[in-house]
Each structure stands twice: as structure tokens, then as C-alpha cells.
Design a protein around this motif. Sequence first.
Motif, PDB file in Angstrom:
ATOM      1  N   LEU A 181       0.851  -1.182   0.000  1.00  0.00           N
ATOM      2  CA  LEU A 181       0.000   0.000   0.000  1.00  0.00           C
ATOM      3  C   LEU A 181       0.886   1.231   0.000  1.00  0.00           C
ATOM      4  O   LEU A 181       1.702   1.422   0.903  1.00  0.00           O
ATOM      5  CB  LEU A 181      -0.912   0.010   1.236  1.00  0.00           C
ATOM      6  CG  LEU A 181      -1.729   1.303   1.461  1.00  0.00           C
ATOM      7  CD1 LEU A 181      -2.687   1.552   0.297  1.00  0.00           C
ATOM      8  CD2 LEU A 181      -2.485   1.236   2.789  1.00  0.00           C
ATOM      9  N   GLU A 182       0.737   2.067  -1.022  1.00  0.00           N
ATOM     10  CA  GLU A 182       1.435   3.348  -1.071  1.00  0.00           C
ATOM     11  C   GLU A 182       0.437   4.460  -0.749  1.00  0.00           C
ATOM     12  O   GLU A 182      -0.650   4.508  -1.327  1.00  0.00           O
ATOM     13  CB  GLU A 182       2.061   3.582  -2.449  1.00  0.00           C
ATOM     14  CG  GLU A 182       3.232   2.667  -2.726  1.00  0.00           C
ATOM     15  CD  GLU A 182       4.006   3.052  -3.969  1.00  0.00           C
ATOM     16  OE1 GLU A 182       5.098   2.488  -4.150  1.00  0.00           O
ATOM     17  OE2 GLU A 182       3.536   3.908  -4.748  1.00  0.00           O
ATOM     18  N   ILE A 183       0.824   5.341   0.159  1.00  0.00           N
ATOM     19  CA  ILE A 183      -0.023   6.461   0.570  1.00  0.00           C
ATOM     20  C   ILE A 183       0.636   7.744   0.084  1.00  0.00           C
ATOM     21  O   ILE A 183       1.724   8.120   0.557  1.00  0.00           O
ATOM     22  CB  ILE A 183      -0.228   6.472   2.096  1.00  0.00           C
ATOM     23  CG1 ILE A 183      -0.977   5.194   2.509  1.00  0.00           C
ATOM     24  CG2 ILE A 183      -0.985   7.719   2.541  1.00  0.00           C
ATOM     25  CD1 ILE A 183      -1.127   5.021   4.007  1.00  0.00           C
ATOM     26  N   ILE A 184      -0.011   8.388  -0.881  1.00  0.00           N
ATOM     27  CA  ILE A 184       0.525   9.602  -1.494  1.00  0.00           C
ATOM     28  C   ILE A 184      -0.248  10.804  -0.953  1.00  0.00           C
ATOM     29  O   ILE A 184      -1.471  10.870  -1.098  1.00  0.00           O
ATOM     30  CB  ILE A 184       0.415   9.541  -3.024  1.00  0.00           C
ATOM     31  CG1 ILE A 184       1.206   8.349  -3.569  1.00  0.00           C
ATOM     32  CG2 ILE A 184       0.898  10.843  -3.662  1.00  0.00           C
ATOM     33  CD1 ILE A 184       1.029   8.127  -5.070  1.00  0.00           C
ATOM     34  N   GLY A 185       0.446  11.719  -0.328  1.00  0.00           N
ATOM     35  CA  GLY A 185      -0.192  12.907   0.215  1.00  0.00           C
ATOM     36  C   GLY A 185       0.347  13.225   1.591  1.00  0.00           C
ATOM     37  O   GLY A 185       1.049  12.419   2.211  1.00  0.00           O
ATOM     38  N   ASP A 186       0.036  14.426   2.064  1.00  0.00           N
ATOM     39  CA  ASP A 186       0.432  14.812   3.412  1.00  0.00           C
ATOM     40  C   ASP A 186      -0.742  15.505   4.095  1.00  0.00           C
ATOM     41  O   ASP A 186      -1.794  15.690   3.496  1.00  0.00           O
ATOM     42  CB  ASP A 186       1.673  15.718   3.391  1.00  0.00           C
ATOM     43  CG  ASP A 186       1.475  16.949   2.509  1.00  0.00           C
ATOM     44  OD1 ASP A 186       0.305  17.294   2.207  1.00  0.00           O
ATOM     45  OD2 ASP A 186       2.465  17.576   2.121  1.00  0.00           O
ATOM     46  N   GLY A 187      -0.573  15.856   5.346  1.00  0.00           N
ATOM     47  CA  GLY A 187      -1.661  16.489   6.078  1.00  0.00           C
ATOM     48  C   GLY A 187      -1.517  16.271   7.567  1.00  0.00           C
ATOM     49  O   GLY A 187      -0.603  15.575   8.031  1.00  0.00           O
ATOM     50  N   PRO A 188      -2.415  16.841   8.352  1.00  0.00           N
ATOM     51  CA  PRO A 188      -2.294  16.808   9.811  1.00  0.00           C
ATOM     52  C   PRO A 188      -2.361  15.417  10.427  1.00  0.00           C
ATOM     53  O   PRO A 188      -1.897  15.214  11.550  1.00  0.00           O
ATOM     54  CB  PRO A 188      -3.470  17.677  10.291  1.00  0.00           C
ATOM     55  CG  PRO A 188      -4.412  17.756   9.128  1.00  0.00           C
ATOM     56  CD  PRO A 188      -3.560  17.666   7.914  1.00  0.00           C
ATOM     57  N   GLU A 189      -2.938  14.435   9.736  1.00  0.00           N
ATOM     58  CA  GLU A 189      -3.038  13.080  10.285  1.00  0.00           C
ATOM     59  C   GLU A 189      -1.826  12.214   9.937  1.00  0.00           C
ATOM     60  O   GLU A 189      -1.779  11.042  10.312  1.00  0.00           O
ATOM     61  CB  GLU A 189      -4.312  12.398   9.756  1.00  0.00           C
ATOM     62  CG  GLU A 189      -5.599  13.058  10.203  1.00  0.00           C
ATOM     63  CD  GLU A 189      -5.797  12.998  11.693  1.00  0.00           C
ATOM     64  OE1 GLU A 189      -5.675  11.894  12.254  1.00  0.00           O
ATOM     65  OE2 GLU A 189      -6.076  14.048  12.297  1.00  0.00           O
ATOM     66  N   GLY A 190      -0.858  12.789   9.215  1.00  0.00           N
ATOM     67  CA  GLY A 190       0.264  11.995   8.728  1.00  0.00           C
ATOM     68  C   GLY A 190       1.019  11.261   9.812  1.00  0.00           C
ATOM     69  O   GLY A 190       1.265  10.049   9.715  1.00  0.00           O
ATOM     70  N   LEU A 191       1.418  11.958  10.879  1.00  0.00           N
ATOM     71  CA  LEU A 191       2.206  11.326  11.940  1.00  0.00           C
ATOM     72  C   LEU A 191       1.425  10.217  12.625  1.00  0.00           C
ATOM     73  O   LEU A 191       1.953   9.114  12.856  1.00  0.00           O
ATOM     74  CB  LEU A 191       2.644  12.379  12.962  1.00  0.00           C
ATOM     75  CG  LEU A 191       3.451  11.854  14.156  1.00  0.00           C
ATOM     76  CD1 LEU A 191       4.728  11.167  13.679  1.00  0.00           C
ATOM     77  CD2 LEU A 191       3.788  13.011  15.115  1.00  0.00           C
ATOM     78  N   ALA A 192       0.163  10.471  12.943  1.00  0.00           N
ATOM     79  CA  ALA A 192      -0.656   9.450  13.614  1.00  0.00           C
ATOM     80  C   ALA A 192      -0.816   8.213  12.745  1.00  0.00           C
ATOM     81  O   ALA A 192      -0.797   7.078  13.246  1.00  0.00           O
ATOM     82  CB  ALA A 192      -2.024  10.032  13.967  1.00  0.00           C
ATOM     83  N   LEU A 193      -0.964   8.401  11.446  1.00  0.00           N
ATOM     84  CA  LEU A 193      -1.134   7.264  10.542  1.00  0.00           C
ATOM     85  C   LEU A 193       0.147   6.441  10.445  1.00  0.00           C
ATOM     86  O   LEU A 193       0.103   5.199  10.396  1.00  0.00           O
ATOM     87  CB  LEU A 193      -1.559   7.752   9.162  1.00  0.00           C
ATOM     88  CG  LEU A 193      -2.969   8.349   9.077  1.00  0.00           C
ATOM     89  CD1 LEU A 193      -3.206   9.020   7.731  1.00  0.00           C
ATOM     90  CD2 LEU A 193      -4.030   7.276   9.322  1.00  0.00           C
ATOM     91  N   LYS A 194       1.290   7.104  10.439  1.00  0.00           N
ATOM     92  CA  LYS A 194       2.557   6.374  10.409  1.00  0.00           C
ATOM     93  C   LYS A 194       2.743   5.565  11.697  1.00  0.00           C
ATOM     94  O   LYS A 194       3.202   4.415  11.656  1.00  0.00           O
ATOM     95  CB  LYS A 194       3.715   7.358  10.214  1.00  0.00           C
ATOM     96  CG  LYS A 194       3.744   7.983   8.835  1.00  0.00           C
ATOM     97  CD  LYS A 194       4.741   9.124   8.758  1.00  0.00           C
ATOM     98  CE  LYS A 194       4.636   9.824   7.409  1.00  0.00           C
ATOM     99  NZ  LYS A 194       5.473  11.039   7.322  1.00  0.00           N
ATOM    100  N   GLN A 195       2.372   6.172  12.811  1.00  0.00           N
ATOM    101  CA  GLN A 195       2.450   5.445  14.082  1.00  0.00           C
ATOM    102  C   GLN A 195       1.499   4.255  14.098  1.00  0.00           C
ATOM    103  O   GLN A 195       1.834   3.179  14.613  1.00  0.00           O
ATOM    104  CB  GLN A 195       2.140   6.408  15.228  1.00  0.00           C
ATOM    105  CG  GLN A 195       3.204   7.474  15.435  1.00  0.00           C
ATOM    106  CD  GLN A 195       2.790   8.535  16.434  1.00  0.00           C
ATOM    107  OE1 GLN A 195       1.605   8.702  16.740  1.00  0.00           O
ATOM    108  NE2 GLN A 195       3.773   9.271  16.959  1.00  0.00           N
ATOM    109  N   GLN A 196       0.322   4.423  13.518  1.00  0.00           N
ATOM    110  CA  GLN A 196      -0.635   3.318  13.454  1.00  0.00           C
ATOM    111  C   GLN A 196      -0.079   2.186  12.598  1.00  0.00           C
ATOM    112  O   GLN A 196      -0.204   1.006  12.955  1.00  0.00           O
ATOM    113  CB  GLN A 196      -1.957   3.809  12.865  1.00  0.00           C
ATOM    114  CG  GLN A 196      -3.012   2.693  12.743  1.00  0.00           C
ATOM    115  CD  GLN A 196      -4.258   3.132  11.999  1.00  0.00           C
ATOM    116  OE1 GLN A 196      -4.336   4.253  11.492  1.00  0.00           O
ATOM    117  NE2 GLN A 196      -5.245   2.256  11.916  1.00  0.00           N
TER     118      GLN A 196
END
Length: 479
Positions: A281-296
Amino acid sequence: MTSNEPRVLIVAEHASANFGGEATLPFHYFRILRQRQIEVWMVVHDRTRDELKQLLGADFDRIHFITDTSLHRFLDWLCQFLPHRLAYFTLGFVVRLMTQAAQRRLAKQLVQRHQITVVHQPIPVSPKEPSLIFAVDAPVIIGPMNGGMNYPPAFQKMQSRFVHVSLAAGRLLSKWLNWLIPGKRQAAMLLVANARTRAALPKGVCSNIVELCENGVDLSVWQQKPESVTAEAVQPIDMTTALAVTQATKFVFVGRLLDWKAVDLLLLAFERVAKQMPVVLEIIGDGPEGLALKQQAVALGLRSLDEPQAMDQRQVGNELQAVEHGVNMHPDSAVHFLGWLSQADCAQRLCQSDVMVLPSLLECGGAAVLESMSIGLPVIATKWGGPTDYLDESCGILVEPQSRASFIDGLAAAMLRLASSPSLRRSMGEAGRQRVLSHFDWEVKVDTILKLYREVMPMPLLKQPVMSQKTAGQAVHSP
């Protein structure tokens, strides 16, 4: 240039190929109209000056810019302390009205200077937001608008009660604001993307309403992916055979990393798929939820702690090659966050993908869906809002957002289904590509918009025959 050809002024908050979203709409209208040698000018915000100068070449001198005042900048600063949606519909609305007031003054001057026959305001796309573009001495077309969206019933709690009440009050207030600010009442034509948006228009607006899709696709950028050289089964393979598939299926998400994009739910669904089949799964984009999603992703065992934010092409290629040679992919390498990419780079990544997934719960439009379809990818999306205007069962899978648990189940089932069947992916991708060519190509869309321009243009004055003094006298005295 004949008298039947429109002379157009586009008025928009901003125009950009890089911003994405609604900002691309005025840019493409202007670009294609100029390619067709239509006389067109544009009034936009100064923030995209450098980009437009680089992209538009000799046509750059047709662009007029509005700059921020100190009050604009102060309100923009305050917006960062509010939830995104609330900031957009409150302080952001005030900022947009201030910009439109300056644009209206400039538009009236340009209408006279260039003998403009139609003014087009393509954004903001909100159906309830008032417009200050009126009484500019030329007929005004507003839209296509797209909106009237709420969260699916099962996900209403994603929006705080404060935001919910504030938005409801704002929508109620819009009725009176559209009476005080008569842009949508005095417009010559309103364009709406769908029936949902038509129903969301305030009472008493212009009755000349035409349905036209908001988004389009620039096929010079979003080109069809090369044909796969690997042999593919004619019929879908069963799950037992699927477990033996050696080539990883690559899923891709494109969009801002916001809570309502539901990438967190996509990760939960993807974890189930990754346990059963080799997938990426490749996730293209950035935004305020980026850090939380990487931690998840790390917590789910889908990403290593030391993985860089974006991987280069060679890294991903090596991992896929390892899978193709029968080496089991480590779970930590299953999800990759690539950050923001330019349109050209994003198109290249999509061409190397197999399926696009957009689990968004509040998507009015969904340009990324159309762009993926144009490349030839099947799409998995939420059966709610914008994607339902573009997708049908021939080219994708729409997942019902009936509950959090069932939505995750549905996303996982759809990914497993497409990962298990290369032939189904191919047939859906081909159908999606044809659908875009028929209905969503920007060239086709501009054909339609030109017809609509001509519909609202003032009728050219017919030349009256010159009468002799004798004939004129007879005309006056005849009974």
C-alpha cells in the motif's frame, strides 16, 4: 473571431495545477480555452503567481491578481486554531468574501476594457456560499458547484457537536446571506454537479440550473498505464490459488491526510489483506493526520520505525522484485508513505499500481478517482458522495459505510477480491478508462461549457437597414 464566440472572464479564489482539489478547475478552463484561441482572461489570488507564470507562458499577461491585506493575513492566522471544516465555513468564508469584493471591482473594469460577454466563477464550489460576483455588466455563470455533504449516519460522531451545531447554523444563515448578497439570485446560470447539490441550493436563487460534472481529467498528464507483460488468467482465481500468487498487488491512496479521508480504517482493512496475500500500500499525500497514521502503521506491524518518509523508485522496485522471486515480504515493508508528489510524479506512481483505494467519508468530488480511472486502474471507494457520481460496478467497487466494522470488512473484501483476480482488475480498468474518455475528459467538458457560455451571452445587435429621409418620413406617418 466572430460575434458568436464568447469573450470570457474567469473569476476564482485561486487557480493552480499544484494545489489540487477545486483550485485546478479555473486553471484547466483557462488553459484549454486559450488552446482553442478563445479570448479569455482570469482574476485570481496572488498566491499562485509564480506557478502560473511558469505554466502559462505568453498567456500570463491575461492573468490579474488580488493580493492579501493585513486583515486577510490575520484571519488566515486565526483559522489554524479551529477545526478544518469550521475554519473553512467561518473565518475562511470572511476571507473569501473580502477577496471577492476586490475581484468584483476589478472584474467590472475588465468587462469594459475587454468587451467581456460572459463572466464565469467556477469556485468556491459550495452551493450555499454567497457570491459577490454580480452586477459586473456581463452575464455571470457560477459553478459547477458540488456540496450538500454530511458524514454517513454511522460516522456522525467523527464530527464534534460544536462543529455540527456551527455548520448547521451556518447553513441556516446562508439563506439570509444569499438574500443580502445576491450573486446566486442574479446569476444568468447556475451549474451543479449532481442532484444532491441542486437540493442544497438556497431558496430563491437563479432558476436556470444545469447539471454538469465538477471535475475533469487532463489526459495529457493522466495517461493509460502500459500493458502488463505478465500472463494473466482469463477467469478470477480462487483463494487457494491466490495464496500462491508471487507478485505483490500494489494498492494506492492519493489525497490529503485528514481524518475524514479514513486512511486509518484503510490501514486496518489492509492489515487483514496483508496476512493473506503479498500486497503493498502506497499512501501519497500529506496532512495533519500523517504522523498518527505512520504510528498506526508501525503498531499494526505494517511499517518499520526506521523507514524513511518517502522511498525512491529503486527501493520499492527491489522489494517487489524480492516478492516476485518467492521471498516472503516482511510485514514492516507493506505500507509506504510517499508524501506530497507533483501531478507528473503522482501519475507515474499510479501507472505502477494495480488498484486505487479512496475510503473517504466526506468526499464531495473525488478527482483522484477520475485520474486513477483514466490511467486504467480499478477503484475501491466509499458508496457516499462524489465517487458515486463516477463509479459503477463495471469499473470499481463501492463499499457501503453502514458501520465502522462493516466498512472495514467491506474494504478488506474488496481488496482481496481485486488482489485475487488480475483479469478483473484489467477489465475494470479498461471500463473506467472508457468512461473517462466519454464523460470526464477536460476537452469534452470545455465543449459543454462553451455551449453554456453562448446560451447566456447577449444576442448580437442586428444591423438595421439605412433608410432614406423619404422612407423614414413615410414610416413615421404611415397608419
